[in-house]
Design a protein around this motif. Structure first.
Motif, PDB file in Angstrom:
ATOM      1  N   ILE A 247      55.571  38.026  41.963  1.00  0.00           N
ATOM      2  CA  ILE A 247      54.573  38.443  43.283  1.00  0.00           C
ATOM      3  C   ILE A 247      53.885  39.462  42.750  1.00  0.00           C
ATOM      4  O   ILE A 247      52.760  39.626  43.110  1.00  0.00           O
ATOM      5  N   ASN A 248      54.454  40.511  42.309  1.00  0.00           N
ATOM      6  CA  ASN A 248      53.756  41.789  41.862  1.00  0.00           C
ATOM      7  C   ASN A 248      52.720  41.395  40.652  1.00  0.00           C
ATOM      8  O   ASN A 248      51.663  41.932  40.892  1.00  0.00           O
ATOM      9  N   ALA A 249      53.040  40.681  39.760  1.00  0.00           N
ATOM     10  CA  ALA A 249      52.236  40.388  38.842  1.00  0.00           C
ATOM     11  C   ALA A 249      51.142  39.573  39.211  1.00  0.00           C
ATOM     12  O   ALA A 249      49.893  39.623  38.543  1.00  0.00           O
ATOM     13  N   LEU A 250      51.183  38.767  40.262  1.00  0.00           N
ATOM     14  CA  LEU A 250      50.165  37.825  40.632  1.00  0.00           C
ATOM     15  C   LEU A 250      48.965  38.815  41.298  1.00  0.00           C
ATOM     16  O   LEU A 250      47.845  38.342  41.512  1.00  0.00           O
ATOM     17  N   GLN A 251      49.568  39.861  41.687  1.00  0.00           N
ATOM     18  CA  GLN A 251      48.617  40.808  42.487  1.00  0.00           C
ATOM     19  C   GLN A 251      48.168  42.131  41.584  1.00  0.00           C
ATOM     20  O   GLN A 251      47.737  43.172  42.070  1.00  0.00           O
ATOM     21  N   VAL A 252      48.374  41.780  40.412  1.00  0.00           N
ATOM     22  CA  VAL A 252      48.134  43.128  39.487  1.00  0.00           C
ATOM     23  C   VAL A 252      46.439  43.577  39.613  1.00  0.00           C
ATOM     24  O   VAL A 252      45.466  42.611  39.823  1.00  0.00           O
ATOM     25  N   PHE A 253      46.280  44.845  39.806  1.00  0.00           N
ATOM     26  CA  PHE A 253      44.996  45.351  39.934  1.00  0.00           C
ATOM     27  C   PHE A 253      44.514  46.806  39.077  1.00  0.00           C
ATOM     28  O   PHE A 253      43.558  46.624  38.321  1.00  0.00           O
ATOM     29  N   GLU A 254      45.590  47.659  39.348  1.00  0.00           N
ATOM     30  CA  GLU A 254      45.192  49.079  38.744  1.00  0.00           C
ATOM     31  C   GLU A 254      45.090  48.896  37.350  1.00  0.00           C
ATOM     32  O   GLU A 254      44.191  49.658  36.741  1.00  0.00           O
ATOM     33  N   GLN A 255      46.041  48.473  36.867  1.00  0.00           N
ATOM     34  CA  GLN A 255      46.285  48.604  35.150  1.00  0.00           C
ATOM     35  C   GLN A 255      44.798  48.020  34.614  1.00  0.00           C
ATOM     36  O   GLN A 255      44.228  48.601  33.656  1.00  0.00           O
ATOM     37  N   PRO A 256      44.369  46.712  34.687  1.00  0.00           N
ATOM     38  CA  PRO A 256      43.259  45.930  33.930  1.00  0.00           C
ATOM     39  C   PRO A 256      42.093  46.897  34.551  1.00  0.00           C
ATOM     40  O   PRO A 256      41.073  46.870  33.789  1.00  0.00           O
ATOM     41  N   TYR A 257      41.999  47.455  35.912  1.00  0.00           N
ATOM     42  CA  TYR A 257      40.580  47.874  36.433  1.00  0.00           C
ATOM     43  C   TYR A 257      40.469  49.218  35.699  1.00  0.00           C
ATOM     44  O   TYR A 257      39.340  49.590  35.315  1.00  0.00           O
ATOM     45  N   VAL A 258      41.544  49.877  35.536  1.00  0.00           N
ATOM     46  CA  VAL A 258      41.352  51.398  34.769  1.00  0.00           C
ATOM     47  C   VAL A 258      41.258  51.250  33.512  1.00  0.00           C
ATOM     48  O   VAL A 258      40.368  51.911  32.859  1.00  0.00           O
ATOM     49  N   LEU A 259      42.087  50.500  32.742  1.00  0.00           N
ATOM     50  CA  LEU A 259      42.255  50.581  31.387  1.00  0.00           C
ATOM     51  C   LEU A 259      40.955  49.577  30.787  1.00  0.00           C
ATOM     52  O   LEU A 259      40.412  50.270  29.731  1.00  0.00           O
ATOM     53  N   THR A 260      40.746  48.610  31.190  1.00  0.00           N
ATOM     54  CA  THR A 260      39.430  47.784  30.542  1.00  0.00           C
ATOM     55  C   THR A 260      38.344  47.473  31.517  1.00  0.00           C
ATOM     56  O   THR A 260      37.331  46.828  31.040  1.00  0.00           O
ATOM     57  N   ASN A 261      38.625  47.812  32.797  1.00  0.00           N
ATOM     58  CA  ASN A 261      37.409  47.331  33.841  1.00  0.00           C
ATOM     59  C   ASN A 261      37.203  45.659  33.737  1.00  0.00           C
ATOM     60  O   ASN A 261      36.414  45.424  33.875  1.00  0.00           O
TER      61      ASN A 261
END
Length: 317
Positions: A247-261
């Motif tokens: 459930i948490n992985a399907l809602q991932v946002f912060e890591q890809p947004y900050v790291l690679t946009n």
């Protein structure tokens, strides 16, 4: 001929008369009222912050709305747009790929470390490891991602500097399509595995030691003992950890947004990133709601599948 002495029978005290029905009914009403008062804050919170937003998203997904103009009814147009938008489809594929590898790696690392910490170790050292492994989880995902972005920088990052000491060429951690997704997964797992780790430690402590001792007497050792005894008895905890992790992985946002946009290109763009961009950058709240509804359906479907499969693989003591 012997005389048999019959023991005296003590008179039993009279049973207390049953409480009147009216008194029992009043007591039951009071108990139900007290339980309702205790549950009311939770119920109100779930309704206000979960049920109402879900219903609002479903309704909003049927409209075109940019906040400035009045909403106009669109029917299923937003959903048709979702299935024809290549960016949205790629984001769903990226999210599913991220979920598989991130959750598998998270559970594996957490289980191995839990088994190691649960072994023969001083109590104080065990507490140190538990605190150290759980600590990243209490930190902000955005702040961790900012730090990791500098650590994995290709030109001046610490990771490439350390690799250079052993003669390895600089790795484009955040600018290569394959390496970017792997880096996002590593950063996510580093922060999230502490939750699964604590669950596994608690589950291992609930396994009776007598079972392992009996298995040792029968000749079971090492990996065979863990595969034949520990994992089946730990399967309920594995189910909880996997459900929460997915459930948490399907809602991932912060890591890809900050790291690679979401880059390079759309290599690390996730579904929640598409929802954010559609709603708050493009002001297409109807389309964003449609994507959110589809993500909700996907989460519910995957969770239902997990519980369906758990009937075969989960063993309760």
């Amino acid at each position: 001929m012997t005389n048999t002495q019959i023991p005296a029978v003590r008179p039993q005290p009279p049973a207390a008369p049953p409480a009147p029905a009216s008194r029992r009914s009043a007591r039951d009403r009071g108990t139900r009222l007290l339980a309702t008062l205790f549950l009311a804050p939770t119920i109100v919170g779930i309704v206000v912050f979960t049920v109402v937003p879900i219903i609002g998203s479903v309704v909003l997904s049927l409209f075109h709305w940019n906040v400035i103009d009045d909403p106009s009814f669109a029917g299923a147009a937003n959903y048709r747009e979702v299935f024809t938008d290549s960016t949205v489809l790629v984001s769903f594929g990226n999210t599913l790929l991220f979920m598989v590898f991130a959750v598998a790696l998270q559970l594996l690392i957490a289980l191995v470390l839990a088994l190691a910490v649960n072994g023969r170790m001083p109590v104080w050292l065990r507490s140190v490891f538990r605190s150290a492994f759980f600590f990243p989880l209490v930190l902000s995902a955005a702040s961790i991602s900012v730090v990791m972005k500098y650590l994995f920088n290709q030109d001046f990052g610490v990771v490439n500097w350390l690799l250079g000491l052993v003669g390895v060429a600089p790795v484009p951690w955040l600018t290569s399509e394959n390496a970017a997704m792997a880096t996002v997964i590593l950063v996510y797992v580093w922060q999230q595995f502490g939750f699964s780790f604590l669950l596994f430690v608690g589950g291992l402590n609930n396994i009776p030691k007598e079972i392992h001792e009996a298995a040792s007497l029968d000749g079971a050792t090492g990996l065979r003992k863990h595969l034949g005894i520990t994992l089946p008895l730990l399967s309920p905890t594995l189910l909880v950890a996997s459900v929460v992790g997915i459930i948490n992985a399907l809602q991932v946002f912060e890591q890809p947004y900050v790291l690679t946009n979401g880059g390079p290109g759309d290599a690390t763009r996730t579904v929640v990133m598409v929802i954010y961009e559609s709603a708050f950058e493009q002001l297409r709240f109807g389309a964003a709601s449609a994507v959110g509804v589809l993500l909700f359906v996907l989460i519910m479907a995957v969770t239902a599948l997990q519980f369906r499969l758990s009937r075969r693989f989960v063993h309760y003591q």
